[in-house]
Write an enzyme that holds these catalytic residues in place. Sequence first.
Site, PDB file in Angstrom:
ATOM      1  N   LYS A   1      31.812  25.744   1.597  1.00 32.25           N
ATOM      2  CA  LYS A   1      31.980  24.295   1.516  1.00 32.25           C
ATOM      3  C   LYS A   1      33.399  23.938   1.917  1.00 32.25           C
ATOM      4  O   LYS A   1      34.344  24.589   1.481  1.00 32.25           O
ATOM      5  CB  LYS A   1      31.715  23.832   0.084  1.00 32.25           C
ATOM      6  CG  LYS A   1      31.803  22.347  -0.119  1.00 32.25           C
ATOM      7  CD  LYS A   1      32.387  21.965  -1.460  1.00 32.25           C
ATOM      8  CE  LYS A   1      33.881  22.121  -1.482  1.00 32.25           C
ATOM      9  NZ  LYS A   1      34.499  21.602  -2.728  1.00 32.25           N
TER      10      LYS A   1
ATOM     11  N   ARG B   1       0.814  -1.225   0.000  1.00 28.69           N
ATOM     12  CA  ARG B   1       0.000   0.000   0.000  1.00 28.69           C
ATOM     13  C   ARG B   1       0.851   1.279   0.000  1.00 28.69           C
ATOM     14  O   ARG B   1       0.335   2.367  -0.250  1.00 28.69           O
ATOM     15  CB  ARG B   1      -0.950  -0.011   1.210  1.00 28.69           C
ATOM     16  CG  ARG B   1      -2.088  -1.006   1.067  1.00 28.69           C
ATOM     17  CD  ARG B   1      -2.810  -1.298   2.378  1.00 28.69           C
ATOM     18  NE  ARG B   1      -2.107  -2.280   3.201  1.00 28.69           N
ATOM     19  CZ  ARG B   1      -2.530  -2.706   4.389  1.00 28.69           C
ATOM     20  NH1 ARG B   1      -3.649  -2.220   4.908  1.00 28.69           N
ATOM     21  NH2 ARG B   1      -1.838  -3.598   5.068  1.00 28.69           N
TER      22      ARG B   1
END
Length: 490
Positions: free
Chosen positions: A360, A22
């Site tokens: 970064k 489901r």
Amino acid sequence: MSNTVADPGLAVIVLAAGQGTRMKSSLPKVLHPIGGRPLVGHVLHTALDLGPARVLVVVRHERDRVAAAVLADAPEVVVVDQDEVPGTGRAVEIALAQLPDFTGDVLVLSGDVPLLDVDTLSSLIRAHRESAAAVTLMSAILDDASGYGRIIRDGAGGVSRIVEQKDATADEAAVTEINAGVYVFQASPLRTQLARVGTGNAQGEKYLTDVVGLLRGEDLAVSASIVRDVALTLGVNDRVQLAEAGRILNARTVRRWQLEGATIVDPATTWIDVDAKLAPDVTVLPNTHVLGATVVESGATIGPDTSLVDCEVGEGATVRRSDATLAVIGAGATVGPFSYLRPGTVLGAHGKIGTFVETKNSTIGEGSKVPHLSYVGDTTIGRGVNLGAGAITANYDDLTKHRTEIGDEVHTGSHNVFVAPVRIGDGAKTGAGAVIRKDVPAGALALSVAPQRNVEGWVEKNRPGTGAADVAARARSAQKADDGTQEEDR
Ligand code: UD1
Ligand code: CA
């Protein structure tokens, strides 16, 4: 999670072999996460906290994927493989075969019922032992019982059997007391009755629920304990229930941190993963996600509109309208609004990553600032540095990434490009618009822009008749007149 065996008379079987049709997903159902942890992970943590002799997890659908996730989360559990016979009864039977001499109590949990807590299970086990029933199961009364097995009681109110929705008559389907899928069995009668369960039902499966009726048929005591908080027994079969379980878990987590001293202004729009930690006097503003193993120290303010994944935020720091993953933000530092901190960003105490800045794999030292419109990648910045607006580290030359190293007390002009690999020495300065391709020695001023040259009267000559030429002519004659007057004054 505790690894100590506090209850040697208890074994736990967690059912996780089903596909979860489901869900309509390529990811096995029990691996869908809520609160940053797979459904089955929540069940395992709770199971281990009970301190049982053994925890067994039954797998089959996407066996390797589920087993790897289970062992990553809880290496001490035993993974058991279900065979081709389908059904929850078969799953338990196969797991029990791993415990041939065990005569204690067997707690059966479903990998898709994630919100049960240790207290509720402990009282179920206690009730079971006090009543000496062959099985004590958990039930709940639901407004909408659809999808669950129904508890069928006899005239005296005792449990006589469980009927699955797909096998239920209209009368049976109208029953609102449901089977939560959580049971404590005495091991021996469970073993005996499982051997008798067949697959003659709507789903062609060997149902664990059939054991209840069989035990009752043997005149053994069957007891059901009705749980009042229906959220505890919520089973996740589809994505609607997944979101519902996630919401309830989150509400629980938010409340826990509020009671520990965090101010959470808007619980409805604040999402906190189960492994995140908030110190007292942290403030979380609306629309904020504190995810993964993020730790926020006291006095810090996070949000609004902020997402932190696996970050460390120091005491008194502020993170506003920003997104950060695997970043360390120092004490008293400020981030945002509108910045993006990618993995490996380390911002020192009292540092600043301001507005529209991407970072970064970079260390920005104590008190150093990257205030506006910048990209800082693969960079080491010392203390007390100010990068001018629009600083860009050109870290990638098409082949590899290179580092930019900036010393202490460096101030750079606006709109600089640092073409890595490059080093800027301590105390150095750079002019506006510089493209820094060569190392700058300590204390030097680096200029790389050609001197400015003005071509007088260019617009009037080359764009005659335009608005620009008209205003330029007017300004130039006014300037001449002004210069003349000044001449006379002298
Ligand atoms: C089951 C119960 C139902 C109960 C509901 C509560 C049965 C027959 N029915 O129904 O009475 O109301 O849980 O949530 O037990 N699993 C296996 N092997 C299998 C099949 C399933 O390990 O062969 C696992 C699944 O991965 C899942 C759990 O057992 O974690 C329950 O299976 P599911 O198919 O979701 O059962 P329900 O239809 O919800
Ligand atoms: Ca289910």
